[in-house]
Structures are given as C-alpha cells and as structure tokens.
Design an enzyme around this catalytic site. Sequence first.
Site, short mmCIF file in Angstrom:
data_model
loop_
_atom_site.label_atom_id
_atom_site.label_comp_id
_atom_site.label_asym_id
_atom_site.label_seq_id
_atom_site.Cartn_x
_atom_site.Cartn_y
_atom_site.Cartn_z
N VAL A 60 -8.76 -0.77 -5.99
CA VAL A 60 -9.09 -1.01 -4.58
C VAL A 60 -10.06 0.11 -4.20
CG1 VAL A 60 -8.26 -1.16 -2.21
CG2 VAL A 60 -6.90 -2.11 -4.08
N LYS A 75 -1.06 -1.04 -4.24
CA LYS A 75 -2.23 -0.17 -4.16
C LYS A 75 -1.71 1.24 -4.32
CE LYS A 75 -6.06 1.34 -1.23
NZ LYS A 75 -6.70 1.24 0.12
N TYR A 110 0.86 -1.19 0.00
CA TYR A 110 0.00 0.00 0.00
C TYR A 110 0.89 1.23 0.00
CZ TYR A 110 -4.02 2.96 1.37
OH TYR A 110 -5.01 3.91 1.41
#
Length: 308
Positions: free
Chosen positions: A206, A164, A136
């Site tokens: 996402v 992400k 992330y």
Amino acid sequence: MNIDWHGVYPAITTKFNEDESLDLDTFRDHLRVQVEAGIHGIILAGSLGEASTLNREEKLQLLDTALDEVGDEIPVLLNIAESTQRDAIQLTKEAEVKGASGIMLLPPMQYKADKREVVSYFKAVAEATDLPILIYNNPVDYGIEVTLDMFEELIEYDNIQAVKESTRDLTNVTRMKNRFGDRIKILCGVDTLAMEAMVMGACGWVAGLVSAFPDETVAIYELVKAGRIEEAREIYRWFMPLLELDINSKLVQNIKLAEVATGVGTEHVRKPRLPLIGEELEHVQSVISESLEKRPKLPEIQQPVSSR
C-alpha cells in the site's frame, strides 16, 4: 470483484481545486495514470487522501468517480476511518451498495479503544457487510496495535482477509506468516520498508509515493516477485530519498509536490493543511529535483496477466 491482495495499491491523494472543492477531473486523470502504470488496486480517502477533511458525501463522490473511471479494471477500496461504530457501518454499507470492491478499516478514531473494544468494533463492521476487509494496523500514527492475538479472534470472519502492516517492525511479517500462513494477506504500508517486507513474504505494497512515481513502484514489486532482487534493489536505493517523504507529518504536501514535479497532480491541499514554505519547501523540492535528475531507466518487465 474478488480481491487477491497481491500487488501495488496506491493510497491515492485527493485532488482539490484552489477553493478546496473536489477536483474530479484531475482525480480521474490521476487514476488513469496509475492504472496505465500497472497498479493492482486503489484505496480512496485514506490518510494520504486527507480523509479527516472529507465529509461522507465527498468520500462517496470519490468512490462513484473511481468506480466510473476504473472500477472494471482494478479493485476500488474505500477507507473507513470513523469515530463511531454506527458511522463506520453506515459508510461501509453505502460503499457496498455503490459497488466498492472492499474497504480498508481503521480502529475507531479520536477515542483510544482498548483491545476488546477494537476487536468488537472490527467484528461489528465485518458482520454488517460482505465486502472484503483490509485491516489497517498502524500503532505508530494511531496509537492502537492490532496484535496477533486480536487477529486470532478476527479470522473467524471470512471477509477479514488482509492487513496493511505499518507497525514498522519487519519481524511482524514473519510472525504473521508463522501464525496464520496465507490466511491473512500482508501488504506493507510503510514506503521505506516495502521491499524488505515483500522479500520476507508480504503480498504487496500500500504505497504513497506511487502517486507521483507509479512506474518505479510497480517495477520494484514486479522485480521482487520475479526474484530479480538486484535490479529491484537498484531502483529502491534511488527511490529511498523520495520514499522518506512519506514518513513525515507533511506527507500529503510532500507527495503532492512530487505529483506536480512529475506532471500528474496539483499541490492544492485542504485546510488546516497549508502549502509548504521556507526551508521545508526548499528541502522537499531539492529531494525531488535531485531524484528526477538521477531517475533510472527501468528494465523490461513481463507482467503476468494474473498480477493485473
């Protein structure tokens, strides 16, 4: 379960009862709504899932519930957002034993690690598990950017497979594609940039508002991947006022209000969060109600078997 990192991955909300205990029945119902809409994977206990308020046992309880409900149909990922490397490794190992499909991994929480420390932390977790890892990258909210040079060090680990991408810099999609090709799969992590990122080569999304509007979110993804850009754009333009509720410090409260409006959740949050009141509440309810009044009819979309 292998993960091909294509499609819509809801960062699903955590459902609570009024007394702040986990509401696993509503959580199960919500998971089923998402799967029936055609989402491609699920991420548990992320920021939208109120991770900072969940203890280890609750995170694992959510994982057990999700695996029991939908684990054979889609990948189920657990978010790993811990303050120490030891805790991150422990939770990752427990998730692997329980049958998680993969993890989403954040840099260490609380301490603002430097680049060397972040890379060392990610490598240590990767070495401790065979699970696929989604890094992330969100310097806006967490103050740490995972740079391309850092990814250059991380790709020696086969299980570090995807990112992400939440830098808010759309050109980063192209930079990553130019540098790494398809080695690192890119999923956009910012609702208001998702269509643009996918047009530029991101593999998926996402998503946040998917929790309340899964059909529309999946439709945009499928239309973009089918090259039906104009149809996707029309839905995306309608969706934008709702998507903007995600880029807000009260995103959890905002999205849970949207779930109430679409009949797929409750507004219960865990303190220190409180339900919205006053002008904040009126604004969010106005955005939701106006969007519902104009909710578009979705086109027919042939979903390939490989996308599920």
